[in-house]
Design a protein around this motif. Structure first.
Motif, short mmCIF file in Angstrom:
data_model
loop_
_atom_site.label_atom_id
_atom_site.label_comp_id
_atom_site.label_asym_id
_atom_site.label_seq_id
_atom_site.Cartn_x
_atom_site.Cartn_y
_atom_site.Cartn_z
N UNK A 178 0.83 -1.21 0.00
CA UNK A 178 0.00 0.00 0.00
C UNK A 178 0.87 1.26 0.00
N UNK A 179 2.04 1.19 0.63
CA UNK A 179 2.96 2.34 0.60
C UNK A 179 3.39 2.63 -0.84
N UNK A 180 3.65 1.56 -1.60
CA UNK A 180 4.02 1.73 -3.02
C UNK A 180 2.87 2.39 -3.77
N UNK A 181 1.64 1.92 -3.54
CA UNK A 181 0.48 2.53 -4.21
C UNK A 181 0.32 3.98 -3.77
N UNK A 187 1.94 11.06 -6.08
CA UNK A 187 2.80 11.67 -7.11
C UNK A 187 1.97 12.50 -8.09
N UNK A 188 0.69 12.19 -8.21
CA UNK A 188 -0.18 12.93 -9.13
C UNK A 188 -0.51 14.33 -8.61
N UNK A 189 -0.14 14.63 -7.36
CA UNK A 189 -0.59 15.88 -6.73
C UNK A 189 0.59 16.73 -6.24
N UNK A 190 1.45 17.17 -7.14
CA UNK A 190 2.62 17.96 -6.69
C UNK A 190 2.23 19.28 -6.03
N UNK A 191 1.03 19.81 -6.29
CA UNK A 191 0.64 21.09 -5.69
C UNK A 191 0.19 20.93 -4.25
N UNK A 192 0.09 19.69 -3.77
CA UNK A 192 -0.28 19.46 -2.37
C UNK A 192 0.70 18.47 -1.74
N UNK A 193 1.99 18.75 -1.91
CA UNK A 193 3.12 18.02 -1.30
C UNK A 193 3.59 16.82 -2.11
N UNK A 194 2.76 16.26 -3.00
CA UNK A 194 3.22 15.23 -3.93
C UNK A 194 3.65 13.95 -3.24
N UNK A 195 4.68 13.30 -3.80
CA UNK A 195 5.15 12.01 -3.31
C UNK A 195 5.78 12.14 -1.93
N UNK A 196 5.88 11.03 -1.20
CA UNK A 196 6.57 11.08 0.10
C UNK A 196 8.02 11.55 -0.04
N UNK A 197 8.57 12.01 1.08
CA UNK A 197 9.99 12.39 1.12
C UNK A 197 10.85 11.33 1.79
N UNK A 198 10.20 10.40 2.51
CA UNK A 198 10.95 9.36 3.23
C UNK A 198 9.99 8.25 3.61
N UNK A 199 10.57 7.05 3.81
CA UNK A 199 9.80 5.98 4.41
C UNK A 199 10.75 5.10 5.22
N UNK A 200 10.17 4.28 6.09
CA UNK A 200 10.89 3.42 7.05
C UNK A 200 11.65 4.28 8.06
N UNK A 201 12.85 3.88 8.45
CA UNK A 201 13.60 4.36 9.61
C UNK A 201 13.39 5.85 9.97
N UNK A 202 12.62 6.15 11.02
CA UNK A 202 12.40 7.55 11.40
C UNK A 202 13.68 8.26 11.82
N UNK A 203 14.61 7.52 12.48
CA UNK A 203 15.84 8.16 12.97
C UNK A 203 16.68 8.72 11.83
N UNK A 263 -10.07 19.51 -5.69
CA UNK A 263 -8.92 18.61 -5.54
C UNK A 263 -8.56 17.97 -6.88
N UNK A 264 -9.58 17.52 -7.62
CA UNK A 264 -9.33 16.79 -8.86
C UNK A 264 -8.52 17.62 -9.85
N UNK A 265 -8.70 18.97 -9.78
CA UNK A 265 -8.00 19.83 -10.73
C UNK A 265 -6.52 19.97 -10.38
N UNK A 266 -6.11 19.52 -9.21
CA UNK A 266 -4.69 19.58 -8.84
C UNK A 266 -3.92 18.37 -9.35
N UNK A 267 -4.63 17.34 -9.83
CA UNK A 267 -3.95 16.15 -10.33
C UNK A 267 -3.29 16.45 -11.67
N UNK A 268 -2.01 16.08 -11.81
CA UNK A 268 -1.30 16.40 -13.06
C UNK A 268 -1.58 15.37 -14.14
N UNK A 269 -2.01 14.19 -13.77
CA UNK A 269 -2.41 13.21 -14.79
C UNK A 269 -3.62 12.45 -14.25
N UNK B 183 9.92 4.09 -7.40
CA UNK B 183 8.50 3.76 -7.60
C UNK B 183 7.92 4.64 -8.70
N UNK B 184 8.23 5.94 -8.63
CA UNK B 184 7.69 6.84 -9.65
C UNK B 184 8.17 6.48 -11.04
#
Lengths: 269, 269
Positions: A178-181, A187-203, A263-269, B183-184
């Motif tokens: 689900x993280x991959x999905x 990724x379709x929403x760059x105007x609202x932060x887009x793709x994650x910046x990190x995953x797994x190890x919080x430290x 919201x739908x209008x912020x999707x790039x594809x 992923x992207x």
């Protein structure tokens, strides 16, 4: 408060929500209001600091995607809604003086508005959360009726003038597939932060206690789930702590500006 | 062997590579040959098993994305290259009888070709690896000149007739932010396995010793990197072990069919 039926996107709903907020009839968090419409993070700064902040936002588009910038002294934002008055249309405000938040969070800011104040509206993850939920993913804090957990990270921001520091990130737990999905959907929403910046190890990004959030509610993470981190629109408030402008006015986290953008209008594809 | 200069995609290169392979002048792995052009996994089955395999591929598009299907008994695949003869154009073949691989991997299969054999060509991760590298990511096994590590996983395949079992996955290690970018990038290439199927904990998909690959070379993983797993085109060979057709012919992993299709044309956006 006007609620739309599931799946229904009614053009008059955002203005109706704003009217009730403006009248003081609603002072809570805005998650779930006006489904289908963009909500925004807000930071209001003196004109003396606006140029630096514009450069800061341009250099850090993931935490600070600008949806609109007001004219100095003008509380209206016609590109986001004809009736918007930023002095009254947030449920609750946070006022920073020299980078330090006032003890009280006021319901309106007409009494401290100044002719040199510039309003910045920044994209909010509510937009992509709606897309995640429509995709069938479990956005944990939404399904539990909680606020998203947010953290001060050590992911460096590109400084501009007096603004800088570490990125604030929001966290949503997912099973790996689900993280991959979730990467694909957001990724379709760059105007609202887009793709994650990190995953797994919080430290690895300076978060030493994942179970204790710096803003919002503490997380609820299930077995086999990994934490996935997105850039967060609370970042400007941390940058304001560093820049120490004589005055800065933001929303209280979760108490957003409801706009007429879809919201739908912020999707790039 | 004809090599193209970096960044250059010359239309005559694939046919030139195939001609040398056909002549027995090249019998090695095809990674890095004919840059810019699609390479394919191959599985050849008797017509009696072709219907089941077609349904199997349709139901499992991530490990088995079909690029072409030959006519029964016809060794040519004109949609992938006018001159292709599947009996001679792979560097090395693996022959399975009743699901068990022969001890020797022949250089051509003209002597065992039959009028009822059907050729299936399946997308290969070489196409998306090229896109990852062009994006600036370090694809570890490529930069070290090794074969990609592949594993039998417990991710269940949708069975069809006699074909079924667990998915074979390939693994590439990345730092978390690069994993998100991977992923992207690979999401753009659904015809060559697309986005990953898993990341982090190998045991969650039945891989008990990540450092020991079932196919290809063992991995090299750096500090702070997480394993990212993609569906792999070796999956049909494992399904053949389960289905036990009287004969099945595949490529030896890494010894692919070089086609005239361009990698760039497989990108959906």
């Amino acid at each position: 408060m006007v609620h739309a039926a599931a799946g229904e996107v009614r053009a008059e709903v955002p203005a109706s929500c704003r009217a009730q907020i403006r009248a003081g009839a609603f002072t809570g968090q805005t998650a779930g209001l006006a489904p289908g419409f963009v909500q925004g993070n807000v930071i209001i700064l003196p004109d003396s600091h606006a140029g630096d902040f514009l450069r800061f936002a341009q250099a850090n588009p993931k935490p600070c995607p600008l949806l609109a910038v007001g004219e100095p002294g003008n509380p209206h934002l016609p590109s986001l809604g004809a009736d918007i008055d930023i002095r009254t249309d947030l449920p609750r405000y946070r006022v920073f003086r020299d980078g330090i938040a006032d003890a009280d969070d006021p319901l309106e800011i007409g009494d401290i508005w100044r002719d040199d104040l510039v309003t910045f509206v920044i994209g909010c993850s509510f937009s992509f959360e709606e897309a995640l939920i429509q995709d069938g993913l479990d956005v944990r804090h939404v399904s539990l009726g909680r606020n998203v957990p947010m953290y001060r990270s050590t992911i460096p921001l590109v400084p501009a003038g007096r603004f800088g520091g570490g990125m604030v990130v929001s966290m949503r737990p997912f099973k790996p597939a689900d993280a991959i999905r979730a990467v694909q959907v957001t990724s379709r929403f760059p105007a609202v932060h887009g793709a994650p910046v990190h995953l797994t190890d919080p430290a690895a990004i300076g978060i030493n206690d994942l179970m204790r959030a710096d803003f919002g509610d503490d997380p609820v993470i299930g077995p086999g789930e990994i934490p996935v981190f997105w850039a967060c629109g609370v970042t400007p408030q941390v940058a304001v702590e560093a820049a120490k402008p004589p005055i800065a006015i933001a929303h209280v986290p979760g108490h957003m500006l409801i706009t007429d953008l879809r919201n739908a209008r912020l999707a790039v594809i």
